[in-house]
Design a protein around this motif. Structure first.
Motif, PDB file in Angstrom:
ATOM      1  N   HIS A 276     -11.360   5.590   3.408  1.00  0.00           N
ATOM      2  CA  HIS A 276     -10.253   6.490   3.080  1.00  0.00           C
ATOM      3  C   HIS A 276     -10.063   7.566   4.142  1.00  0.00           C
ATOM      4  O   HIS A 276      -8.937   7.957   4.435  1.00  0.00           O
TER       5      HIS A 276
ATOM      6  N   ALA B  47      -7.522   5.364   6.489  1.00  0.00           N
ATOM      7  CA  ALA B  47      -6.290   5.875   5.888  1.00  0.00           C
ATOM      8  C   ALA B  47      -5.957   7.282   6.363  1.00  0.00           C
ATOM      9  O   ALA B  47      -4.879   7.793   6.076  1.00  0.00           O
TER      10      ALA B  47
ATOM     11  N   ASN C   1      -0.800   7.239  -6.186  1.00  0.00           N
ATOM     12  CA  ASN C   1       0.118   7.533  -5.088  1.00  0.00           C
ATOM     13  C   ASN C   1       0.077   6.443  -4.025  1.00  0.00           C
ATOM     14  O   ASN C   1       1.084   6.165  -3.379  1.00  0.00           O
ATOM     15  N   CYS C   2      -1.119   5.839  -3.827  1.00  0.00           N
ATOM     16  CA  CYS C   2      -1.219   4.772  -2.821  1.00  0.00           C
ATOM     17  C   CYS C   2      -1.395   3.399  -3.470  1.00  0.00           C
ATOM     18  O   CYS C   2      -0.854   2.411  -3.000  1.00  0.00           O
ATOM     19  N   HIS C   3      -2.198   3.363  -4.524  1.00  0.00           N
ATOM     20  CA  HIS C   3      -2.498   2.071  -5.159  1.00  0.00           C
ATOM     21  C   HIS C   3      -1.638   1.912  -6.404  1.00  0.00           C
ATOM     22  O   HIS C   3      -2.056   2.273  -7.495  1.00  0.00           O
TER      23      HIS C   3
ATOM     24  N   VAL D 128      -3.404  -2.701  -0.975  1.00  0.00           N
ATOM     25  CA  VAL D 128      -3.232  -2.359   0.432  1.00  0.00           C
ATOM     26  C   VAL D 128      -4.385  -2.876   1.282  1.00  0.00           C
ATOM     27  O   VAL D 128      -4.372  -2.749   2.497  1.00  0.00           O
TER      28      VAL D 128
END
Lengths: 228, 174
Positions: B46, B50, B77-79, B84
């Motif tokens: 992360h 990321a 928010n991301c998953h 991803v």
């Protein structure tokens, strides 16, 4: 260094007891059942002393709110064998509950009987244990507790003042009893700050302290025109 | 007491003592190893891949007492729908998101109830880096199961002494 002190104006005080209630709520002070309370085991950080004058029908009640006097020369700290109570450099007489072994020497040493002991597991009104003040720890059975001048509030205002890089303002740090008092009878502040309300009031001709002759230098001043 | 009985008692006592000491050492060594986080969260991925900051997930580290363990909303928010990465652990997150269930993270750093600790005061006021207490999370590929700096009064007071901050009891205890 500040020296925190309280001034209680007995001429303004109506004896309503709001300070006692506010203190109980603010500091998670346990409730003792009525039988034990009758035996003198009620827990009050802010107590109300009532004395009656005169004969019926002309009786007058004298009411006097009594917190811990946070003495400058405290007798309680000198007898504590584990330094669970001590006077810090801001003049607050602290009580560290997790250090206290419950010997109650300090209670015996205090001339003003402001310290109280947790004789039993604390009891709460139904649902009250869900609305504790998270800033104050809940005391366990077997420790001595007392008014702290709401020192947890000082921790908060100090943090805010430090972040804003400014000194503490007069009246920024006030205990719950002073905040709630509907008659504005309780003032609180720094005795070292000559502009503070407390400094001026403590020098009033009406000001006196309880048992001044003991030399323990209490930091709670009472204002009254009546000579007791 | 006959001599043989006394020796027998001694042997029993000493063996019990040895077992206790060994148990104590084992417990100390393995403290926290039993903690199994619901997801094998990889801090390094992360942070490095990321490019995230600590405060992206621990959102209140700079402005509140508690830094907070991220809620599902933050992960979302991301998953949200498509994975991803190829990690099987991410599928678990997606399942929590699909079920709208909070991830039951196990909190590792916990200050006792009678201590006032504020992240804001340490991070902004004290200008402390997160690493000072939590270690270098850049290198942490495994989920966190033990505290880098255990929350003990000794550790707190040592740091306060070194940095010349108040060690008055009332500064932290309440």
């Amino acid at each position: 260094m500040p020296r925190w002190a309280m001034v209680i104006d007995l001429d303004k005080c109506t004896g309503c007891g709001a300070c006692m209630a506010a203190c109980k709520m603010e500091n998670n002070v346990a409730i003792v059942d009525s039988k034990e309370a009758q035996a003198g085991r009620a827990l009050f950080w802010m107590d109300m002393i009532t004395t009656y004058e005169g004969e019926y029908p002309t009786v007058a009640a004298k009411r006097m709110p009594k917190p811990c006097f946070q003495c400058d020369n405290p007798p309680c700290t000198k007898v504590c064998p584990v330094r669970a109570t001590y006077r810090n450099n801001e003049g607050l007489v602290a009580q560290i509950y997790h250090r206290c072994i419950g010997c109650r020497y300090c209670m015996a040493a205090c001339p003003f009987t402001t310290k109280v002991f947790n004789w039993y597991e604390p009891q709460w009104l139904e649902g009250a244990n869900k609305c504790f003040n998270p800033d104050v720890s809940v005391r366990a059975v077997g420790v001595v507790e007392k008014c702290s001048f709401c020192a947890h509030r000082l921790q908060h205002v100090k943090e805010v003042a430090d972040l804003e890089k400014r000194p503490l303002q007069d009246g920024e740090y006030v205990p719950a009893c002073s905040e709630i008092c509907p008659a504005d009878a309780i003032s609180f502040g720094d005795l070292e700050n000559k502009d503070s309300a407390v400094y001026k009031l403590s020098r009033s001709y009406r000001a006196s302290r309880v048992m001044e002759d003991l030399g323990v230098e209490p930091k709670v001043y009472y204002l009254s025109k009546r000579v007791s | 007491m006959p001599k043989s009985a006394r020796t027998r008692n001694l042997i029993i006592l000493s063996s019990v003592g040895t077992v206790l000491v060994v148990l104590f050492i084992v417990v100390r060594l393995y403290a926290g190893r039993g903690v199994v986080q619901p997801i094998a969260y990889n801090h390094r991925v992360h942070i490095e891949n990321a490019g995230m900051q600590c405060t992206d997930c621990h959102v209140h580290a700079k402005d509140m007492a508690s830094a907070t363990v991220p809620s599902l909303e933050v992960c979302q928010n991301c998953h949200s729908a498509e994975p991803v990465s190829k990690s099987p652990e991410e599928l678990k997150v997606l399942k929590y998101v699909a079920d709208k269930k909070e991830i039951p993270w196990i909190r590792i750093y916990e200050v006792p109830e009678h201590v006032y600790f504020s992240h804001r005061r340490h991070v902004i006021g004290g200008k402390l880096e997160c690493e000072a207490c939590h270690g270098n999370m850049n290198e942490q590929t495994q989920p966190v199961t033990t505290a880098f700096l255990p929350v003990t009064m000794e550790n707190c007071m040592n740091c306060h002494r070194q940095r010349k901050v108040s060690n008055d009891c009332l500064a932290c205890h309440r």
